[in-house]
Design a protein around this motif. Sequence first.
Motif, short mmCIF file in Angstrom:
data_model
loop_
_atom_site.label_atom_id
_atom_site.label_comp_id
_atom_site.label_asym_id
_atom_site.label_seq_id
_atom_site.Cartn_x
_atom_site.Cartn_y
_atom_site.Cartn_z
N ILE A 81 -10.77 9.22 2.91
CA ILE A 81 -11.54 9.46 1.59
C ILE A 81 -12.88 8.59 1.47
CG2 ILE A 81 -11.42 9.44 -0.97
CD1 ILE A 81 -9.71 11.78 0.50
N SER A 82 -12.79 7.39 2.06
CA SER A 82 -13.96 6.51 1.75
C SER A 82 -15.04 6.87 2.81
CB SER A 82 -13.45 5.14 2.10
OG SER A 82 -12.81 4.68 1.06
N ASN A 83 -14.65 7.70 3.95
CA ASN A 83 -15.39 8.12 5.10
C ASN A 83 -16.23 9.48 4.53
OD1 ASN A 83 -14.92 6.14 6.71
ND2 ASN A 83 -13.25 7.05 7.76
N HIS A 84 -15.54 10.14 3.35
CA HIS A 84 -15.88 11.07 2.90
C HIS A 84 -17.03 10.72 1.52
CE1 HIS A 84 -13.23 13.47 5.29
NE2 HIS A 84 -14.21 14.49 5.22
N GLY A 85 -17.28 9.56 1.31
CA GLY A 85 -17.96 9.02 0.14
C GLY A 85 -17.42 9.05 -0.91
N GLY A 86 -15.92 9.18 -0.96
CA GLY A 86 -15.21 9.57 -2.25
C GLY A 86 -14.48 8.02 -2.70
N ASP A 87 -13.54 8.27 -3.43
CA ASP A 87 -12.69 7.05 -3.99
C ASP A 87 -11.25 7.49 -4.12
OD1 ASP A 87 -12.76 4.11 -5.05
OD2 ASP A 87 -12.00 5.40 -6.82
N LEU A 88 -10.52 6.74 -3.69
CA LEU A 88 -8.98 6.74 -3.95
C LEU A 88 -8.26 5.68 -4.91
CD1 LEU A 88 -6.03 8.14 -3.19
CD2 LEU A 88 -5.91 6.84 -1.48
N SER A 89 -7.86 6.11 -6.07
CA SER A 89 -7.35 5.14 -6.83
C SER A 89 -5.73 5.63 -7.33
CB SER A 89 -8.10 5.16 -8.20
OG SER A 89 -8.03 6.40 -8.95
N LEU A 90 -5.13 4.38 -7.52
CA LEU A 90 -3.85 4.76 -7.94
C LEU A 90 -3.57 4.38 -9.35
CD1 LEU A 90 -1.89 3.12 -4.83
CD2 LEU A 90 -2.49 5.44 -5.06
N GLU A 91 -2.61 5.26 -10.27
CA GLU A 91 -2.68 4.97 -11.70
C GLU A 91 -1.07 5.38 -11.98
OE1 GLU A 91 -5.36 7.85 -13.06
OE2 GLU A 91 -7.20 6.84 -12.08
N ASP A 92 -0.78 5.36 -13.29
CA ASP A 92 0.44 5.68 -13.88
C ASP A 92 0.29 6.94 -13.96
OD1 ASP A 92 1.54 3.10 -13.63
OD2 ASP A 92 0.75 2.69 -15.56
N ALA A 93 1.16 7.88 -13.71
CA ALA A 93 1.47 9.35 -13.75
C ALA A 93 1.40 9.48 -15.44
CB ALA A 93 2.25 9.85 -13.35
N PRO A 94 1.03 10.47 -16.22
CA PRO A 94 1.22 10.82 -17.70
C PRO A 94 2.81 11.09 -17.87
CG PRO A 94 -0.63 12.20 -16.71
CD PRO A 94 0.27 11.81 -15.38
N GLY A 95 3.61 11.50 -17.01
CA GLY A 95 4.89 11.84 -17.17
C GLY A 95 5.71 10.78 -16.63
N GLY A 96 5.22 9.37 -16.15
CA GLY A 96 6.00 8.59 -15.40
C GLY A 96 5.84 8.62 -13.84
N GLY A 97 6.17 7.60 -13.29
CA GLY A 97 5.67 7.66 -11.78
C GLY A 97 4.33 7.26 -11.58
N LEU A 98 3.77 7.88 -10.34
CA LEU A 98 2.77 7.65 -9.75
C LEU A 98 1.53 8.31 -9.78
CD1 LEU A 98 0.84 4.85 -8.34
CD2 LEU A 98 1.73 5.79 -6.23
N ARG A 99 0.35 8.38 -10.04
CA ARG A 99 -0.71 9.25 -9.83
C ARG A 99 -1.43 8.85 -8.59
NH1 ARG A 99 -3.99 12.26 -14.45
NH2 ARG A 99 -2.28 13.57 -14.47
N ALA A 100 -2.05 9.41 -7.77
CA ALA A 100 -2.82 9.14 -6.77
C ALA A 100 -3.99 10.38 -7.02
CB ALA A 100 -2.30 9.52 -5.43
N ARG A 101 -5.21 9.44 -7.45
CA ARG A 101 -6.36 10.41 -7.61
C ARG A 101 -7.70 10.28 -6.65
NH1 ARG A 101 -8.38 11.72 -12.97
NH2 ARG A 101 -6.85 10.06 -13.90
N ILE A 102 -7.99 11.39 -6.16
CA ILE A 102 -9.03 11.27 -5.09
C ILE A 102 -10.25 11.98 -6.09
CG2 ILE A 102 -9.98 12.66 -3.15
CD1 ILE A 102 -6.93 12.77 -2.30
N ILE A 103 -11.46 11.31 -5.90
CA ILE A 103 -12.67 11.89 -6.34
C ILE A 103 -13.70 11.86 -5.22
CG2 ILE A 103 -14.47 11.27 -7.79
CD1 ILE A 103 -12.16 11.85 -9.36
N LEU A 104 -14.24 13.16 -5.02
CA LEU A 104 -15.18 13.27 -3.92
C LEU A 104 -16.52 13.85 -4.44
CD1 LEU A 104 -13.21 14.95 -0.85
CD2 LEU A 104 -14.19 12.63 -1.01
N PRO A 105 -17.61 13.53 -4.21
CA PRO A 105 -18.86 14.01 -4.70
C PRO A 105 -19.25 15.33 -3.80
CG PRO A 105 -19.47 12.14 -3.33
CD PRO A 105 -17.81 12.07 -3.31
N PHE A 106 -19.81 16.20 -4.41
CA PHE A 106 -20.24 17.42 -3.63
C PHE A 106 -21.32 17.25 -2.71
CE2 PHE A 106 -17.31 19.28 -6.10
CZ PHE A 106 -17.27 20.97 -5.69
#
Length: 470
Positions: A445-470
């Motif tokens: 994801i970093s090599n694509h110029g994006g960002d990977l972050s780990l958060e709390d999922a809304p229903g519990g557990g883990l959320r992995a969020r990928i953000i990539l610019p166009f």
Amino acid sequence: MATDTTTQDSPDQNVNNDLTTKSPSFLKRFLPRSLLGRSLLIIITPLLLVQAISVWVFYDRHYETVTKRLAQGLAGDISMAILLLEKTETPYEQAHIFRLMQKTTDLSLTLHHDITLPPTAWTPDWSVLERRLDQAISEQMMKNFDFIHQYEIDTVSLADQVKIQIQLDSGVLLILVPSKRLFTSTTYLVILWMVGSSVITFGVAVIFMRNQVRPIQRLARAAESFGKGRDVKGFKPEGATEVRQASGAFIRMRSRIKRQVEQRTAMLAGVSHDLRTPLTRMKLQLAMAGQDEDIKNLQTDVIEMEQMINGYLAFARGEGREETVSCEITGLLRDLVDQLGQNNNPIDLHIEEDIVIQLRKESFKRAVSNLVTNAQRYAQHVMVCARKRKSASGYLLEITVDDDGPGIPPESRLDVLKPFFRLEQSRNQATGGVGLGLSIANDVISNHGGDLSLEDAPGGGLRARIILPF
């Protein structure tokens, strides 16, 4: 399950947040933000200031002085005509004086015996120049005609003439003055010359500044493309010396980064590949050695070593030289979900719209696969969502992978993105792999110029969020 909803942003994301969320001051809101706009503002502001001062000085000094002199000459001619009329006794003498004034001073005089001027003179809505002209004529008339108490000046009724009416004892003297005697074309010529030169200067400044800004824009696009993992073709230093220096530094930096990545990838792939040969011999020897307890333990260790080597090779492939292609996210995620959901728990997929983006398709697919596989390992339900977001700099692709597993403690979310880091410290392959899954995903994801972050999922557990610019 993690309970703290605080997330930790990467340094690059913090910088972007500071640049996009910091509110500008009141003055900066009205100023241009681009380099071209600010450069033109630096050029135009002093130019306009000089032009404004020049126009004011010219108008206040030159125009007023010239108008005063012209009005003074007109008042003198009118004074002479009135003095001559007072000495006439017959209409013939008056007509002779009128012809003489018309011939020598270009003034048209007519004496009306049957009318008188009204008590209040006509005051039209004059422009600035006409008010100045009327004021100058009035001042000279008052200086030259102490015995005259009532007169009227009209500078707007006639197109090419100024009408002056003076109350005399014998009647009203009508004087028609050609405008050329009171107006000077120098005023309009100077103003036209100043405005024209400003327009030409502005046009030349725009052309030159655009040529100076264009190399900077190319450098910015090249840096952005390189940050997104795309190949920058045809880029070369151009423009001013400082821009060429920055472009040369970027090219050298790009070469060093590519060389370093290639060397590290080649070394890791070479070591991992070389280890497979003795490992294969060890597996063969153990298979022929028997089936006692010690041999089984050694076989288990060899299997774990093989899994580790496969993980190293996958990590090395993540930094390969795959070319970027136009990729349709909907089809990619559907194929991935169908593949991973065959032998594991089913995966819910939600896609808001079709999104096409430039990606290293296989590398990106491997990154998302690692996130989904990691979620399946620890949870019963996995949901993948993809949508397009709008930001200050353009559009972003957002992919979230949610699960209902135990999650990751907030203080360890940055550590798990590092290579070979595992929350489970026993090094048992069955309980957590070799610690490369999330690091491979983060690296891709970093090599694509994006960002990977780990958060709390809304229903519990883990959320992995990928953000990539166009």
